[in-house]
Design a protein around this motif. Structure first.
Motif, mmCIF file in Angstrom:
data_model
loop_
_atom_site.group_PDB
_atom_site.id
_atom_site.type_symbol
_atom_site.label_atom_id
_atom_site.label_comp_id
_atom_site.label_asym_id
_atom_site.label_seq_id
_atom_site.Cartn_x
_atom_site.Cartn_y
_atom_site.Cartn_z
ATOM 1 N N CYS A 145 0.823 -1.211 0.000
ATOM 2 C CA CYS A 145 0.000 0.000 0.000
ATOM 3 C C CYS A 145 0.862 1.267 0.000
ATOM 4 O O CYS A 145 0.590 2.219 -0.742
ATOM 5 N N LEU A 194 2.350 1.990 -3.372
ATOM 6 C CA LEU A 194 1.410 2.446 -4.388
ATOM 7 C C LEU A 194 0.890 3.861 -4.162
ATOM 8 O O LEU A 194 0.560 4.547 -5.115
ATOM 9 N N ARG A 232 -7.482 9.278 -5.585
ATOM 10 C CA ARG A 232 -8.474 8.212 -5.381
ATOM 11 C C ARG A 232 -8.179 6.968 -6.211
ATOM 12 O O ARG A 232 -8.323 5.846 -5.727
ATOM 13 N N LYS A 233 -7.764 7.162 -7.461
ATOM 14 C CA LYS A 233 -7.456 6.016 -8.326
ATOM 15 C C LYS A 233 -6.319 5.195 -7.710
ATOM 16 O O LYS A 233 -6.379 3.964 -7.669
ATOM 17 N N HIS A 234 -5.296 5.861 -7.211
ATOM 18 C CA HIS A 234 -4.163 5.168 -6.599
ATOM 19 C C HIS A 234 -4.572 4.474 -5.292
ATOM 20 O O HIS A 234 -4.133 3.365 -5.005
ATOM 21 N N ARG A 256 -7.574 3.354 -4.539
ATOM 22 C CA ARG A 256 -8.376 2.172 -4.889
ATOM 23 C C ARG A 256 -7.492 1.013 -5.352
ATOM 24 O O ARG A 256 -7.759 -0.144 -5.045
ATOM 25 N N LYS A 257 -6.441 1.330 -6.089
ATOM 26 C CA LYS A 257 -5.518 0.287 -6.534
ATOM 27 C C LYS A 257 -4.811 -0.347 -5.339
ATOM 28 O O LYS A 257 -4.654 -1.567 -5.277
ATOM 29 N N ALA A 258 -4.392 0.483 -4.381
ATOM 30 C CA ALA A 258 -3.740 -0.036 -3.175
ATOM 31 C C ALA A 258 -4.682 -0.964 -2.417
ATOM 32 O O ALA A 258 -4.277 -2.025 -1.943
ATOM 33 N N SER A 300 -7.188 -2.699 -3.694
ATOM 34 C CA SER A 300 -7.413 -3.930 -4.465
ATOM 35 C C SER A 300 -6.201 -4.864 -4.461
ATOM 36 O O SER A 300 -6.357 -6.069 -4.630
ATOM 37 N N LEU A 301 -5.001 -4.320 -4.256
ATOM 38 C CA LEU A 301 -3.794 -5.147 -4.282
ATOM 39 C C LEU A 301 -3.280 -5.555 -2.901
ATOM 40 O O LEU A 301 -2.257 -6.230 -2.803
ATOM 41 N N CYS A 302 -3.978 -5.169 -1.849
ATOM 42 C CA CYS A 302 -3.560 -5.546 -0.497
ATOM 43 C C CYS A 302 -3.597 -7.071 -0.372
ATOM 44 O O CYS A 302 -4.651 -7.685 -0.540
#
Length: 68
Positions: free
Chosen positions: A18, A21, A46-48, A50-52, A54-56
Motif C-alpha cells: 500500500c 502504491l 483516489r485512483k491510486h 483504490r488500486k492499493a 485492491s492489491l492488499c
C-alpha cells in the motif's frame, strides 16, 4: 461524499504494498505496518488509493465512504 483509507491492523501483515502504491497517503512504521494520513483521500489520489486497496495481499486496507 468523501473517502478515507482504513486499515484492519489485525489482518495486516505489514507487506508494505500500500505504501509503495500511494506514498502520499500511507507511510510505514519501523515494523513495516501502515500509518495512514489523517483526512479524506484527495480526488487526484483516489485512483491510486483504490488500486492499493485492491492489491492488499491480506485484504486489510479499505476505503470508507462518508459525508464530508
Amino acid at each position: 461524499m468523501t473517502e478515507r483509507l482504513k486499515v484492519d491492523m489485525i489482518a495486516c501483515d505489514g507487506h508494505g504494498v500500500c505504501a509503495e502504491l500511494v506514498p502520499e497517503l500511507i507511510g510505514l512504521d519501523e515494523w513495516g505496518y501502515p500509518i495512514l494520513a489523517d483526512g479524506p483521500v484527495p480526488k487526484e489520489l483516489r485512483k491510486h488509493a483504490r488500486k492499493a486497496v485492491s492489491l492488499c495481499p491480506k485484504i486489510a486496507l479499505s476505503l470508507a465512504t462518508g459525508r464530508s
